[in-house]
Design an enzyme around this catalytic site. Structure first.
Site, PDB file in Angstrom:
ATOM      1  N   ASP A  82       1.047  -0.656  -0.263  1.00  0.00           N
ATOM      2  CA  ASP A  82      -0.132   0.055   0.246  1.00  0.00           C
ATOM      3  C   ASP A  82       0.782   1.529  -0.123  1.00  0.00           C
ATOM      4  O   ASP A  82       1.830   1.264   0.647  1.00  0.00           O
ATOM      5  CB  ASP A  82      -1.359  -0.476   1.430  1.00  0.00           C
ATOM      6  CG  ASP A  82      -1.875   0.513   0.969  1.00  0.00           C
ATOM      7  OD1 ASP A  82      -1.981   1.580  -0.243  1.00  0.00           O
ATOM      8  OD2 ASP A  82      -2.265   1.415   2.635  1.00  0.00           O
ATOM      9  N   THR A 254      -9.155  -0.404   3.819  1.00  0.00           N
ATOM     10  CA  THR A 254     -10.025  -0.237   5.531  1.00  0.00           C
ATOM     11  C   THR A 254      -8.549  -0.253   6.637  1.00  0.00           C
ATOM     12  O   THR A 254      -8.080  -0.774   6.460  1.00  0.00           O
ATOM     13  CB  THR A 254     -10.981  -1.097   5.695  1.00  0.00           C
ATOM     14  OG1 THR A 254     -12.196  -1.218   4.344  1.00  0.00           O
ATOM     15  CG2 THR A 254     -11.438  -0.642   6.907  1.00  0.00           C
TER      16      THR A 254
END
Ligand code: PH4
Ligand code: ZN
Length: 309
Positions: A82, A254
């Site tokens: 990420d 999330t």
């Protein structure tokens, strides 16, 4: 099951108009919670680590934990980097075995973003790994924001088309009004749906929503009851999230909701059992609370039951 590549699960989500949950983890308990929840719902899932997670635990350790646990489940599991910004960390993740990489050069001017992204795509694709990149700035949109201000931060659909043609990325994270963390909006949560639909129509590839946590009142209240300071916390409402998926989002990130659930559960154990010193009794309830968060999120995204499609 063997670890899947990002594009394998996201191409199906794109065709089927649903989204796959992407959940950040830094430790064993979080990873277990994510995989147990996804397995129970028969949902494909993406587990992702930021550069911070790699500094904390190491790319190899994070990858190997996923490998061991993914072998025991019957759902596709993707391991994704990420917000990769540092070329050396991107290479470390690729060497460790990550099957999906985000190159985030969105803070640079467009041409430099293209240059850095293209370089990573060439290397990752040669290794059979799929690539995500970002356009625009992740920043919440409020009622009083002018059209010019929106244009300065959010994605431009015409730039998105050029960016994909020039870089060859597999999926795109468009800035459409969300932001990271627990304090996303002062007023109601909002996404620029028209812009998002236009990006989907013109690009025709899977899209990713960052900063998507819901920051549910129930989680915040529990954490605050046991001493957390979260006044003014606000996330993306369930309705807005579902509409974003209907407009073309296929990967939903999330992290914050898992953090709030963790903190609430740990604070509760420590407050109610001040004599407890066994980390398993302290982290176990946090793992259970995160598992409930993941199940609820997957329920909103439409990916339950999609493991074998
Ligand atoms: N992310 C998570 C980024 C976490 O450096 P770090 O480990 O703090 O980075 O990419 C998200 O999009 C999460 O969105 P959320 O805050 O709404 O959960
Ligand atoms: Zn993000």
């Amino acid at each position: 099951m063997p670890i899947a590549t990002g594009i394998e699960v996201l191409a199906k989500a794109h065709e089927g108009n649903y989204a796959v949950g992407a959940f950040n983890f830094n430790n064993l308990e979080t990873l277990q919670a994510i995989l147990e929840a996804a397995e129970e719902l028969d949902a494909p899932v993406i587990v992702e680590t930021s550069e911070g997670a790699i500094h904390y635990a190491g790319a190899e350790m994070l990858y190997e934990m996923v490998e061991v646990l993914a072998r025991k489940v019957s759902i596709p599991v993707v391991i994704h980097l990420d917000h990769g910004k540092d070329f050396n960390i991107i290479m470390a993740a690729l060497r460790a075995g990550y099957t999906s990489i985000m190159i985030d050069a969105s803070s640079f001017p467009f041409e430099e973003n293209v240059r850095q992204t293209k370089r990573v795509v060439e290397i990752a694709h040669a290794m059979g790994v799929s690539v995500e990149a970002e356009l625009g700035t992740l920043k919440g949109i409020e009622d009083n924001v002018s059209v010019d201000e929106r244009d300065a931060t959010l994605i431009h659909p015409d730039q998105a088309v050029t960016f994909i043609q020039e870089t060859g990325i597999d999926y795109l994270a468009p800035a459409v009004g969300t932001s990271h963390g627990a304090f996303k909006y002062k007023g109601e949560s909002k996404i620029d749906y028209e812009r998002l639909k236009e990006v989907k129509r013109r690009t025709g590839i899977p899209l990713v929503l960052h900063g998507a946590s819901g920051v549910p009142a129930s989680l915040v209240e529990k954490a605050e009851k046991f001493g957390a300071k979260l006044a003014g916390a606000k996330g993306v409402s369930d309705e807005v999230l579902k509409e974003a998926v209907a407009c073309g989002i296929n990967k939903v990130n999330t992290d914050t909701d898992l953090r709030i659930a963790t903190v609430g559960a740990i604070r509760e154990v420590l407050a109610e059992h001040p004599d407890e010193i066994d980390p398993r009794k302290i982290l176990g309830p946090a793992r259970a609370a995160m598992k409930e968060v993941v199940k609820r999120r997957i329920g909103l995204l439409g990916s339950a039951g999609k493991a074998n499609l």
